[in-house]
Design a protein around this motif. Structure first.
Motif, PDB file in Angstrom:
ATOM      1  N   LEU A  81     -28.546 -47.289 -44.965  1.00 29.95           N
ATOM      2  CA  LEU A  81     -27.518 -46.414 -45.509  1.00 29.95           C
ATOM      3  C   LEU A  81     -27.432 -46.629 -47.017  1.00 29.95           C
ATOM      4  CD1 LEU A  81     -25.111 -44.445 -44.765  1.00 29.95           C
ATOM      5  CD2 LEU A  81     -23.672 -46.502 -44.804  1.00 29.95           C
ATOM      6  N   ALA A  82     -27.530 -45.555 -47.796  1.00 30.35           N
ATOM      7  CA  ALA A  82     -27.484 -45.659 -49.259  1.00 30.35           C
ATOM      8  C   ALA A  82     -26.160 -45.103 -49.781  1.00 30.35           C
ATOM      9  CB  ALA A  82     -28.646 -44.893 -49.884  1.00 30.35           C
ATOM     10  N   GLY A  83     -25.667 -45.704 -50.847  1.00 25.66           N
ATOM     11  CA  GLY A  83     -24.478 -45.194 -51.508  1.00 25.66           C
ATOM     12  C   GLY A  83     -23.175 -45.471 -50.803  1.00 25.66           C
ATOM     13  N   GLY A  84     -23.175 -46.424 -49.889  1.00 28.64           N
ATOM     14  CA  GLY A  84     -21.949 -46.738 -49.171  1.00 28.64           C
ATOM     15  C   GLY A  84     -22.189 -47.777 -48.096  1.00 28.64           C
ATOM     16  N   GLU A 124     -14.303 -42.423 -22.694  1.00 22.65           N
ATOM     17  CA  GLU A 124     -14.327 -42.787 -21.277  1.00 22.65           C
ATOM     18  C   GLU A 124     -15.448 -43.778 -20.980  1.00 22.65           C
ATOM     19  OE1 GLU A 124     -14.578 -39.002 -19.366  1.00 22.65           O
ATOM     20  OE2 GLU A 124     -12.406 -38.721 -19.341  1.00 22.65           O
ATOM     21  N   LYS A 125     -16.485 -43.761 -21.796  1.00 25.66           N
ATOM     22  CA  LYS A 125     -17.592 -44.707 -21.645  1.00 25.66           C
ATOM     23  C   LYS A 125     -17.311 -46.022 -22.384  1.00 25.66           C
ATOM     24  CE  LYS A 125     -21.244 -41.248 -21.062  1.00 25.66           C
ATOM     25  NZ  LYS A 125     -21.792 -41.779 -19.812  1.00 25.66           N
ATOM     26  N   GLY A 126     -16.161 -46.108 -23.041  1.00 24.92           N
ATOM     27  CA  GLY A 126     -15.771 -47.339 -23.706  1.00 24.92           C
ATOM     28  C   GLY A 126     -16.106 -47.401 -25.180  1.00 24.92           C
ATOM     29  N   TYR A 127     -16.512 -46.277 -25.787  1.00 29.62           N
ATOM     30  CA  TYR A 127     -16.844 -46.263 -27.217  1.00 29.62           C
ATOM     31  C   TYR A 127     -15.649 -45.811 -28.036  1.00 29.62           C
ATOM     32  CZ  TYR A 127     -21.813 -46.597 -25.992  1.00 29.62           C
ATOM     33  OH  TYR A 127     -23.031 -47.002 -25.510  1.00 29.62           O
ATOM     34  N   THR A 128     -15.483 -46.423 -29.203  1.00 30.45           N
ATOM     35  CA  THR A 128     -14.464 -45.979 -30.141  1.00 30.45           C
ATOM     36  C   THR A 128     -15.060 -45.633 -31.497  1.00 30.45           C
ATOM     37  OG1 THR A 128     -14.010 -48.280 -30.763  1.00 30.45           O
ATOM     38  CG2 THR A 128     -12.596 -47.297 -29.061  1.00 30.45           C
ATOM     39  N   ASP A 129     -16.367 -45.838 -31.636  1.00 29.80           N
ATOM     40  CA  ASP A 129     -17.040 -45.552 -32.903  1.00 29.80           C
ATOM     41  C   ASP A 129     -18.135 -44.508 -32.689  1.00 29.80           C
ATOM     42  OD1 ASP A 129     -15.833 -47.512 -34.867  1.00 29.80           O
ATOM     43  OD2 ASP A 129     -16.426 -48.856 -33.250  1.00 29.80           O
ATOM     44  N   PHE A 130     -18.127 -43.508 -33.587  1.00 28.79           N
ATOM     45  CA  PHE A 130     -19.052 -42.388 -33.496  1.00 28.79           C
ATOM     46  C   PHE A 130     -19.666 -42.140 -34.875  1.00 28.79           C
ATOM     47  CE2 PHE A 130     -15.811 -41.973 -30.318  1.00 28.79           C
ATOM     48  CZ  PHE A 130     -16.456 -41.500 -29.189  1.00 28.79           C
ATOM     49  N   ARG A 131     -20.922 -41.715 -34.881  1.00 23.23           N
ATOM     50  CA  ARG A 131     -21.600 -41.400 -36.136  1.00 23.23           C
ATOM     51  C   ARG A 131     -22.298 -40.057 -36.023  1.00 23.23           C
ATOM     52  NH1 ARG A 131     -24.320 -47.283 -37.850  1.00 23.23           N
ATOM     53  NH2 ARG A 131     -22.354 -48.461 -37.733  1.00 23.23           N
ATOM     54  N   PHE A 150     -13.859 -37.726 -39.150  1.00 25.56           N
ATOM     55  CA  PHE A 150     -15.047 -38.450 -39.605  1.00 25.56           C
ATOM     56  C   PHE A 150     -14.967 -38.661 -41.113  1.00 25.56           C
ATOM     57  CE2 PHE A 150     -16.579 -37.065 -35.540  1.00 25.56           C
ATOM     58  CZ  PHE A 150     -17.619 -37.923 -35.197  1.00 25.56           C
ATOM     59  N   ARG A 151     -15.387 -39.832 -41.558  1.00 23.76           N
ATOM     60  CA  ARG A 151     -15.366 -40.168 -42.981  1.00 23.76           C
ATOM     61  C   ARG A 151     -16.785 -40.306 -43.515  1.00 23.76           C
ATOM     62  NH1 ARG A 151     -10.258 -42.113 -44.535  1.00 23.76           N
ATOM     63  NH2 ARG A 151      -8.762 -41.086 -43.151  1.00 23.76           N
ATOM     64  N   TYR A 152     -16.988 -39.803 -44.717  1.00 20.67           N
ATOM     65  CA  TYR A 152     -18.288 -39.917 -45.375  1.00 20.67           C
ATOM     66  C   TYR A 152     -18.568 -41.377 -45.689  1.00 20.67           C
ATOM     67  CZ  TYR A 152     -21.801 -39.635 -49.055  1.00 20.67           C
ATOM     68  OH  TYR A 152     -22.930 -39.816 -49.831  1.00 20.67           O
ATOM     69  N   ARG A 153     -19.775 -41.854 -45.334  1.00 20.02           N
ATOM     70  CA  ARG A 153     -20.119 -43.261 -45.556  1.00 20.02           C
ATOM     71  C   ARG A 153     -21.306 -43.463 -46.494  1.00 20.02           C
ATOM     72  NH1 ARG A 153     -15.347 -45.081 -44.274  1.00 20.02           N
ATOM     73  NH2 ARG A 153     -14.876 -45.111 -42.043  1.00 20.02           N
ATOM     74  N   GLY A 154     -22.085 -42.424 -46.778  1.00 22.37           N
ATOM     75  CA  GLY A 154     -23.256 -42.577 -47.627  1.00 22.37           C
ATOM     76  C   GLY A 154     -24.343 -41.616 -47.187  1.00 22.37           C
ATOM     77  N   THR A 155     -25.574 -41.913 -47.557  1.00 22.19           N
ATOM     78  CA  THR A 155     -26.686 -41.036 -47.200  1.00 22.19           C
ATOM     79  C   THR A 155     -27.744 -41.808 -46.417  1.00 22.19           C
ATOM     80  OG1 THR A 155     -27.852 -41.448 -49.290  1.00 22.19           O
ATOM     81  CG2 THR A 155     -26.336 -39.566 -49.215  1.00 22.19           C
ATOM     82  N   ALA A 168     -24.097 -38.976 -44.183  1.00 21.09           N
ATOM     83  CA  ALA A 168     -23.754 -39.730 -42.972  1.00 21.09           C
ATOM     84  C   ALA A 168     -22.242 -39.912 -42.872  1.00 21.09           C
ATOM     85  CB  ALA A 168     -24.447 -41.087 -42.983  1.00 21.09           C
ATOM     86  N   PHE A 169     -21.711 -39.705 -41.662  1.00 21.09           N
ATOM     87  CA  PHE A 169     -20.282 -39.788 -41.421  1.00 21.09           C
ATOM     88  C   PHE A 169     -20.007 -40.689 -40.230  1.00 21.09           C
ATOM     89  CE2 PHE A 169     -21.107 -35.851 -43.590  1.00 21.09           C
ATOM     90  CZ  PHE A 169     -20.030 -35.664 -44.438  1.00 21.09           C
ATOM     91  N   GLU A 170     -18.794 -41.258 -40.218  1.00 19.62           N
ATOM     92  CA  GLU A 170     -18.406 -42.186 -39.157  1.00 19.62           C
ATOM     93  C   GLU A 170     -16.963 -41.925 -38.750  1.00 19.62           C
ATOM     94  OE1 GLU A 170     -18.706 -47.039 -38.567  1.00 19.62           O
ATOM     95  OE2 GLU A 170     -18.180 -46.233 -40.533  1.00 19.62           O
ATOM     96  N   LEU A 171     -16.708 -42.044 -37.456  1.00 14.23           N
ATOM     97  CA  LEU A 171     -15.351 -41.947 -36.915  1.00 14.23           C
ATOM     98  C   LEU A 171     -15.041 -43.230 -36.180  1.00 14.23           C
ATOM     99  CD1 LEU A 171     -12.770 -40.294 -36.186  1.00 14.23           C
ATOM    100  CD2 LEU A 171     -14.010 -39.523 -34.147  1.00 14.23           C
TER     101      LEU A 171
END
Length: 197
Positions: A81-84, A124-131, A150-155, A168-171
Protein backbone atom coordinates in the motif's frame (compact mmCIF):
# COMPACT_ATOMS: atom_id res chain seq x y z
CA UNK A 1 -44.47 -6.70 -5.61
CA UNK A 2 -40.81 -7.24 -6.46
CA UNK A 3 -38.94 -10.05 -4.74
CA UNK A 4 -35.36 -8.85 -4.12
CA UNK A 5 -32.64 -10.87 -2.42
CA UNK A 6 -29.01 -11.93 -2.53
CA UNK A 7 -27.87 -15.53 -3.03
CA UNK A 8 -24.75 -17.47 -3.97
CA UNK A 9 -24.13 -17.94 -7.66
CA UNK A 10 -23.98 -21.28 -9.47
CA UNK A 11 -22.58 -22.43 -12.78
CA UNK A 12 -25.98 -22.10 -14.45
CA UNK A 13 -25.73 -18.35 -13.65
CA UNK A 14 -22.59 -17.96 -15.78
CA UNK A 15 -24.26 -16.49 -18.92
CA UNK A 16 -26.16 -13.90 -16.85
CA UNK A 17 -23.04 -13.03 -14.85
CA UNK A 18 -20.98 -12.61 -18.03
CA UNK A 19 -23.63 -10.26 -19.44
CA UNK A 20 -23.79 -8.25 -16.21
CA UNK A 21 -19.99 -7.95 -16.09
CA UNK A 22 -20.01 -6.83 -19.73
CA UNK A 23 -22.63 -4.21 -18.88
CA UNK A 24 -20.32 -2.97 -16.12
CA UNK A 25 -17.37 -2.93 -18.52
CA UNK A 26 -19.30 -0.77 -20.99
CA UNK A 27 -20.44 1.60 -18.24
CA UNK A 28 -16.84 2.08 -17.12
CA UNK A 29 -15.76 2.70 -20.71
CA UNK A 30 -18.51 5.29 -21.20
CA UNK A 31 -17.31 7.05 -18.02
CA UNK A 32 -13.78 7.26 -19.43
CA UNK A 33 -12.31 4.72 -17.02
CA UNK A 34 -9.74 2.14 -18.24
CA UNK A 35 -10.86 -0.23 -15.48
CA UNK A 36 -11.87 -3.68 -16.88
CA UNK A 37 -10.97 -2.59 -20.43
CA UNK A 38 -8.06 -5.06 -20.67
CA UNK A 39 -10.41 -8.06 -20.56
CA UNK A 40 -10.63 -8.45 -16.79
CA UNK A 41 -12.45 -10.01 -15.14
CA UNK A 42 -12.02 -13.07 -17.35
CA UNK A 43 -14.46 -15.96 -17.62
CA UNK A 44 -11.90 -18.04 -15.72
CA UNK A 45 -11.96 -15.55 -12.85
CA UNK A 46 -15.76 -15.59 -12.76
CA UNK A 47 -15.82 -19.41 -12.72
CA UNK A 48 -13.24 -19.42 -9.94
CA UNK A 49 -15.45 -17.06 -7.89
CA UNK A 50 -18.42 -19.37 -8.39
CA UNK A 51 -16.62 -22.62 -7.59
CA UNK A 52 -15.06 -21.13 -4.44
CA UNK A 53 -18.49 -19.89 -3.27
CA UNK A 54 -17.32 -16.26 -3.25
CA UNK A 55 -19.68 -14.92 -5.91
CA UNK A 56 -23.04 -13.41 -4.94
CA UNK A 57 -25.99 -12.61 -7.18
CA UNK A 58 -28.56 -9.89 -6.72
CA UNK A 59 -31.89 -11.36 -7.78
CA UNK A 60 -35.10 -9.50 -8.66
CA UNK A 61 -38.11 -11.62 -9.54
CA UNK A 62 -35.90 -14.63 -10.27
CA UNK A 63 -33.65 -12.63 -12.61
CA UNK A 64 -29.95 -12.02 -11.93
CA UNK A 65 -29.45 -8.25 -12.14
CA UNK A 66 -26.25 -7.75 -10.16
CA UNK A 67 -23.13 -9.56 -9.05
CA UNK A 68 -20.23 -9.12 -6.65
CA UNK A 69 -17.42 -11.17 -5.17
CA UNK A 70 -16.76 -11.38 -1.43
CA UNK A 71 -13.23 -12.74 -1.13
CA UNK A 72 -11.39 -13.56 2.09
CA UNK A 73 -7.98 -11.91 2.53
CA UNK A 74 -5.11 -11.69 2.53
CA UNK A 75 -5.12 -9.92 -0.81
CA UNK A 76 -1.69 -10.05 -2.44
CA UNK A 77 -2.17 -6.69 -4.19
CA UNK A 78 -2.84 -5.04 -0.82
CA UNK A 79 0.53 -5.93 0.73
CA UNK A 80 2.18 -2.95 -0.94
CA UNK A 81 0.00 0.00 0.00
CA UNK A 82 1.48 3.37 -1.05
CA UNK A 83 0.69 6.79 0.36
CA UNK A 84 -0.97 5.58 3.53
CA UNK A 85 -1.58 2.65 5.85
CA UNK A 86 -4.34 0.20 6.63
CA UNK A 87 -6.12 1.08 9.85
CA UNK A 88 -6.38 -2.56 10.87
CA UNK A 89 -3.67 -4.81 9.49
CA UNK A 90 -4.02 -7.49 12.16
CA UNK A 91 -7.49 -8.97 11.76
CA UNK A 92 -8.88 -11.03 8.91
CA UNK A 93 -10.78 -9.07 6.29
CA UNK A 94 -12.99 -9.55 3.27
CA UNK A 95 -12.39 -7.86 -0.06
CA UNK A 96 -15.26 -6.80 -2.31
CA UNK A 97 -14.49 -7.32 -6.00
CA UNK A 98 -16.16 -7.43 -9.41
CA UNK A 99 -19.27 -5.40 -8.60
CA UNK A 100 -21.65 -4.93 -11.53
CA UNK A 101 -25.32 -4.11 -12.07
CA UNK A 102 -27.31 -4.93 -15.21
CA UNK A 103 -27.64 -1.81 -17.39
CA UNK A 104 -31.45 -2.10 -17.41
CA UNK A 105 -31.54 -1.74 -13.62
CA UNK A 106 -29.27 1.24 -13.09
CA UNK A 107 -30.58 4.21 -11.16
CA UNK A 108 -32.64 2.09 -8.76
CA UNK A 109 -30.13 2.14 -5.86
CA UNK A 110 -29.50 -1.57 -6.31
CA UNK A 111 -25.79 -1.12 -5.63
CA UNK A 112 -26.68 0.11 -2.15
CA UNK A 113 -28.87 -2.93 -1.55
CA UNK A 114 -26.09 -5.17 -2.84
CA UNK A 115 -23.44 -3.60 -0.59
CA UNK A 116 -25.71 -3.65 2.44
CA UNK A 117 -26.26 -7.37 2.02
CA UNK A 118 -22.58 -8.09 1.34
CA UNK A 119 -21.63 -6.38 4.59
CA UNK A 120 -24.33 -8.30 6.45
CA UNK A 121 -23.05 -11.59 5.04
CA UNK A 122 -19.51 -10.66 6.04
CA UNK A 123 -20.56 -9.84 9.59
CA UNK A 124 -22.50 -13.08 9.86
CA UNK A 125 -19.25 -14.84 8.94
CA UNK A 126 -17.50 -13.01 11.78
CA UNK A 127 -15.73 -10.27 9.78
CA UNK A 128 -15.70 -6.63 10.79
CA UNK A 129 -13.07 -5.40 8.34
CA UNK A 130 -13.65 -4.95 4.61
CA UNK A 131 -11.47 -3.66 1.79
CA UNK A 132 -12.06 -2.57 -1.78
CA UNK A 133 -10.15 -0.85 -4.55
CA UNK A 134 -11.29 1.08 -7.61
CA UNK A 135 -9.92 3.31 -10.35
CA UNK A 136 -9.69 7.04 -9.72
CA UNK A 137 -12.09 7.63 -12.63
CA UNK A 138 -14.74 5.29 -11.22
CA UNK A 139 -16.58 8.07 -9.40
CA UNK A 140 -19.81 6.07 -9.04
CA UNK A 141 -18.06 3.35 -7.04
CA UNK A 142 -16.18 5.90 -4.94
CA UNK A 143 -19.43 7.61 -3.98
CA UNK A 144 -21.04 4.28 -3.10
CA UNK A 145 -18.26 3.00 -0.87
CA UNK A 146 -17.87 6.34 0.90
CA UNK A 147 -21.61 6.25 1.58
CA UNK A 148 -21.03 3.01 3.48
CA UNK A 149 -18.20 4.49 5.54
CA UNK A 150 -15.18 3.15 3.67
CA UNK A 151 -12.12 5.34 4.21
CA UNK A 152 -9.38 6.05 1.69
CA UNK A 153 -6.12 4.40 2.80
CA UNK A 154 -3.71 4.85 -0.13
CA UNK A 155 -3.01 3.33 -3.52
CA UNK A 156 -2.31 -0.21 -4.70
CA UNK A 157 -1.38 -1.79 -8.01
CA UNK A 158 -3.41 -4.60 -9.55
CA UNK A 159 -3.00 -6.87 -12.57
CA UNK A 160 -4.29 -4.48 -15.24
CA UNK A 161 -2.34 -4.04 -18.47
CA UNK A 162 -3.83 -0.62 -19.23
CA UNK A 163 -3.62 1.09 -15.84
CA UNK A 164 -2.77 -0.87 -12.67
CA UNK A 165 -3.17 2.04 -10.24
CA UNK A 166 -6.13 1.83 -7.86
CA UNK A 167 -7.44 3.78 -4.90
CA UNK A 168 -7.72 1.53 -1.85
CA UNK A 169 -10.44 1.84 0.79
CA UNK A 170 -11.15 0.15 4.11
CA UNK A 171 -14.20 -0.23 6.35
CA UNK A 172 -13.74 -1.11 10.02
CA UNK A 173 -16.96 -1.99 11.80
CA UNK A 174 -17.34 -2.14 15.56
CA UNK A 175 -19.84 -4.70 16.80
CA UNK A 176 -20.00 -3.34 20.37
CA UNK A 177 -21.52 -6.66 21.34
CA UNK A 178 -24.75 -6.01 19.43
CA UNK A 179 -26.30 -8.44 16.94
CA UNK A 180 -25.56 -7.97 13.25
CA UNK A 181 -28.96 -6.50 12.43
CA UNK A 182 -28.19 -3.41 14.49
CA UNK A 183 -25.24 -2.47 12.31
CA UNK A 184 -26.33 -2.86 8.71
CA UNK A 185 -29.57 -1.45 7.35
CA UNK A 186 -31.02 -3.68 4.63
CA UNK A 187 -34.01 -1.47 3.86
CA UNK A 188 -32.52 0.53 0.99
CA UNK A 189 -34.99 -1.00 -1.45
CA UNK A 190 -38.11 -0.64 0.72
CA UNK A 191 -39.35 2.56 -1.02
CA UNK A 192 -38.95 0.93 -4.42
CA UNK A 193 -40.66 -2.27 -3.28
CA UNK A 194 -43.53 -0.30 -1.75
CA UNK A 195 -44.11 1.46 -5.09
CA UNK A 196 -44.77 -1.88 -6.74
CA UNK A 197 -47.53 -2.87 -4.30
Amino acid sequence: MNTIYLRRTYMHDLPAIKQTIEDGRQALKAAGSPQWQDGHPTVGTIINDITHHQSWALIINDQLVGVATLQPGPEEDYHNLAGGAWYNDNDHYLTIHRVAINHQCRGQHLSSFLFSNLLTIGQEKGYTDFRIDTHSKNKVMQELIKKFGFRYRGTVEVADRLDPHRLAFELNLSTNGLPVEYHVDNNFMKPLVDKEK
